[in-house]
Enzyme design. Structure first.
Site, PDB file in Angstrom:
ATOM      1  N   GLU A   1       2.641   5.827   5.209  1.00 45.61           N
ATOM      2  CA  GLU A   1       2.481   4.475   4.670  1.00 45.61           C
ATOM      3  C   GLU A   1       1.519   3.703   5.571  1.00 45.61           C
ATOM      4  OE1 GLU A   1       6.684   2.999   4.121  1.00 45.61           O
ATOM      5  OE2 GLU A   1       7.042   5.060   4.681  1.00 45.61           O
TER       6      GLU A   1
ATOM      7  N   HIS B   1       4.176   4.074  -1.148  1.00 45.71           N
ATOM      8  CA  HIS B   1       5.339   4.794  -0.624  1.00 45.71           C
ATOM      9  C   HIS B   1       5.527   6.170  -1.284  1.00 45.71           C
ATOM     10  CE1 HIS B   1       9.204   5.282   1.312  1.00 45.71           C
ATOM     11  NE2 HIS B   1       9.121   4.077   1.859  1.00 45.71           N
TER      12      HIS B   1
ATOM     13  N   HIS C   1      11.202  -3.752   3.052  1.00 48.91           N
ATOM     14  CA  HIS C   1      10.394  -3.517   1.840  1.00 48.91           C
ATOM     15  C   HIS C   1      10.499  -4.650   0.807  1.00 48.91           C
ATOM     16  CE1 HIS C   1       9.235   0.255   3.414  1.00 48.91           C
ATOM     17  NE2 HIS C   1      10.173   1.026   2.915  1.00 48.91           N
TER      18      HIS C   1
END
Ligand code: GLA
Length: 365
Positions: A329, A190, A118
């Protein structure tokens, strides 16, 4: 009418140091609302969606997005759940935190075992975005410029995300970006959903359909092996809706690696206008709430909150229990910069990154 709330912000020196946020005063909360009362709140810290209020089949509103009411809770959350945030520059994992591009090797932060997750230590979820335009009450456009070499990635990346709330209870999320050097880009949203309402127990009884006949299995570090087997005959088959919890405890190596579902599914591209494909449909039987997701992206990471364990207390004071929320996602596949068989995530100067996902809420009788 324009609704603008300043989030409650801790101004202590310790908090500022942890957060790496220098300008707390610029952090605001913005409200989107449509005629039927659906309400979405967005802060420019991390481009985070802090709440989504939608009706059940009786018209009762509930907040179906996990999150907090104070910005310092987002900043200091243990185990970094990324509640509601835009993650990037590369959402999900890059193996061994390295990749090469045009013959040059790049090294990133190992923040998930030996892998990169991420976008690194201060990804797009932990920076203050600029508010480009707030067109109350229906849309907000935020921008962030990631500098060349920021978190190890090449190129100055100019990124915007626009959240637009429509009258049919759709939330349209559009990401647009350009770069001055070739760079991998994979941004996604997210948000953790619980269609009963945030904090209302687990999501194991939600019925999920994924428009995918194949998925990308992973190794122990959740890096795709590169294969794309069919889901048929495995716990990963969501082609026909089934409760998330139905097969989750089956003895399957991939479920052991993910501690449940934490995998990328390969979407069946049935592109219609705007190149959008159905990705997922989720139905929660007691409330009747339905979430349907369409996207321009080729994949979706279905993560069912396996790392939640009740320690995080949400905005209404309730603990977020194990599997108390799910994320869908929409994305390019994890580790694409190292996987030549996956669709490319490289954005080059002169090209335009333009990715769109629609989250549409409704009810089933
Ligand atoms: C993604 C990852 C998960 C986890 C969550 C955040 O969904 O795939 O493994 O890191 O983000 O907790």
């Amino acid at each position: 009418m324009r609704t603008l709330f300043v989030l409650c912000v801790a101004m202590s020196a310790a908090c500022v140091a942890t957060a790496q946020v220098e300008d707390f005063d610029s952090i605001k909360l913005h409200t989107l609302k449509n005629e039927s009362g659906m309400t979405v709140q967005v802060t420019n810290y991390g481009a985070i969606i802090t709440s989504i209020l939608v009706p059940d089949r009786e018209g009762n509103m509930a907040d179906v997005a996990l999150g907090y009411s104070r910005v310092e809770d987002y900043i200091n959350a243990v185990d970094k759940p990324y509640f509601g945030a835009v993650v990037g520059r590369y959402g999900n994992r890059i193996a061994n935190a390295e990749f090469s591009l045009d013959g040059k090797a790049y090294s990133l932060l190992q923040n998930n075992g030996e892998n990169h997750l991420h976008g690194g230590a201060i990804g797009f979820d932990k920076v203050v975005w600029n508010v480009v335009a707030y067109e109350a009450p229906s849309s907000i456009k935020l921008s962030y410029t990631a500098k060349d070499k920021e978190e190890g990635y090449p190129g100055n990346l100019e990124l915007t995300v626009t959240y637009s709330l429509k009258e049919d209870n759709s939330l349209v999320v559009r990401y647009q970006a350009t770069t001055d050097r070739p760079t991998p880009v994979n941004v996604t949203q997210h948000t953790y959903f619980n269609l009963k309402g945030e904090g209302e127990g687990t999501i194991l009884d939600h019925e999920l359909m994924l428009n995918a006949k194949r998925y990308t299995p992973v190794d122990e570090g959740l890096i795709p092996t590169g294969e794309m087997p069919e889901v048929q005959g495995t716990p990963f088959d969501f082609t026909i809706a089934k409760p998330i919890g139905r097969d989750i405890e089956l003895d399957h190596e991939q479920l052991r690696y993910g501690l449940g579902y934490d995998h990328n599914w390969v979407l069946e591209k049935t592109a219609n206008k705007n190149n959008m494909t159905l990705a997922a449909r989720v139905h929660e039987p007691t409330s009747g709430r339905v979430l349907e997701i369409h996207t321009t992206e080729p994949g979706v990471q279905f993560y069912c909150g396996n790392f939640l364990d009740g320690r995080l207390i949400g905005k209404s004071g309730k603990p977020y229990v194990h599997r108390g929320g799910f994320c869908l996602e929409t994305q390019h596949f994890p580790d694409s910069p190292n996987q030549p068989n996956f669709p490319s995530t490289i954005l080059r100067p002169g090209e335009k990154y333009d990715s769109q996902t629609v989250f549409r809420f409704s009810v089933a009788k």
